[in-house]
Scaffold this active site. Structure first.
Site, mmCIF file in Angstrom:
data_model
loop_
_atom_site.group_PDB
_atom_site.id
_atom_site.type_symbol
_atom_site.label_atom_id
_atom_site.label_comp_id
_atom_site.label_asym_id
_atom_site.label_seq_id
_atom_site.Cartn_x
_atom_site.Cartn_y
_atom_site.Cartn_z
ATOM 1 N N ARG A 43 0.868 -1.168 0.000
ATOM 2 C CA ARG A 43 0.000 0.000 0.000
ATOM 3 C C ARG A 43 0.905 1.217 0.000
ATOM 4 O O ARG A 43 1.955 1.233 0.644
ATOM 5 C CB ARG A 43 -0.943 0.019 1.211
ATOM 6 C CG ARG A 43 -0.262 0.104 2.567
ATOM 7 C CD ARG A 43 -1.289 0.051 3.676
ATOM 8 N NE ARG A 43 -0.689 0.235 4.987
ATOM 9 C CZ ARG A 43 -1.348 0.045 6.130
ATOM 10 N NH1 ARG A 43 -2.600 -0.325 6.110
ATOM 11 N NH2 ARG A 43 -0.759 0.246 7.285
ATOM 12 N N SER A 112 -10.046 -5.622 6.670
ATOM 13 C CA SER A 112 -9.812 -4.925 7.936
ATOM 14 C C SER A 112 -11.112 -4.897 8.723
ATOM 15 O O SER A 112 -12.140 -4.459 8.217
ATOM 16 C CB SER A 112 -9.335 -3.498 7.672
ATOM 17 O OG SER A 112 -8.071 -3.486 7.053
ATOM 18 N N LYS A 142 -0.535 4.858 12.413
ATOM 19 C CA LYS A 142 -1.868 5.446 12.559
ATOM 20 C C LYS A 142 -2.133 5.684 14.047
ATOM 21 O O LYS A 142 -2.846 4.918 14.697
ATOM 22 C CB LYS A 142 -2.926 4.520 11.958
ATOM 23 C CG LYS A 142 -2.780 4.319 10.446
ATOM 24 C CD LYS A 142 -3.892 3.456 9.886
ATOM 25 C CE LYS A 142 -3.763 3.299 8.379
ATOM 26 N NZ LYS A 142 -4.844 2.458 7.809
#
Length: 210
Positions: A43, A112, A142
């Protein structure tokens, strides 16, 4: 729905960080694969469409050399363009049942599920092959993400799919997750930022050799 791949979802699940330097990304990733990573997720929030396609193609080629399951995050389109054997989707990345229909039965599909068993149950019913929960610990990638308690990983075993943990996982805090029955550890910072990536990967891999 049965697993789409004969490869188990187990062990170190390397997650590539956002890097625009493709050569550096490939070099770091190869070290992770040499250390035993069994899955790799790509990603890149910094790359444009052309760079994403280029990097995904090169990483897929690398994973084939090391017999590592390659998984594209966020994009069914990119995965289909390059023939990726795996896709991972979050709640904003499209409908899981539709993705399964488009990808066919042979592509590994992960989802997820954050900290919610209900989302995981819905994902299972939509045809995914594994469910991921996080953040396991405070995550440098995050930092605002809500924590998924250790008990959730134990409870998730009843869903009947491999369980992946992500978020703030290090060699110092990974063992309780393994003990809770987590099948794979998704690691970004503690792997890619390690002074010795091969050694770090071997350390995570060793947790599943017992």
């Amino acid at each position: 729905m049965p697993m789409s791949s004969t490869r188990p979802i187990r062990g170190l699940y390397a997650v590539a960080p956002d890097m625009v330097d493709t050569a550096a990304l490939l070099a770091k990733t190869e070290h992770a694969l040499k250390g035993g990573a069994k899955l790799l997720q790509y990603r890149n929030k910094l790359a444009d469409a052309a760079l994403k396609l280029e990097q995904a193609t090169e990483l897929l080629r690398l994973c084939r050399r090391y017999d590592c399951l390659f998984i594209v995050n966020d994009s069914v389109e990119v995965a289909m363009k390059i023939g990726s054997p795996g896709v991972h989707l979050g709640r904003e990345d499209g409908d899981l049942a539709q993705a399964r229909q488009r990808l066919g039965p042979d592509v590994v599909l992960g989802a997820s599920c954050y900290g919610q068993i209900q989302i995981a149950e819905q994902a299972r019913d939509a045809g995914v092959d594994y469910v991921a929960f996080g953040a396991a610990y405070a995550s440098p990638t995050k930092p605002g993400n809500k924590r998924a308690p250790l008990e959730l990983y134990r409870e998730a075993r009843r869903i009947g799919l491999p369980v992946v943990a992500i978020g703030g996982i290090t060699l110092d805090n990974a063992q309780p997750l393994v003990d809770a029955g987590v099948d794979a550890l998704a690691v970004i910072t503690a792997l890619y930022n390690a002074p010795d990536i091969i050694a770090a990967a071997r350390g995570f891999t060793a947790l599943y050799a017992k």
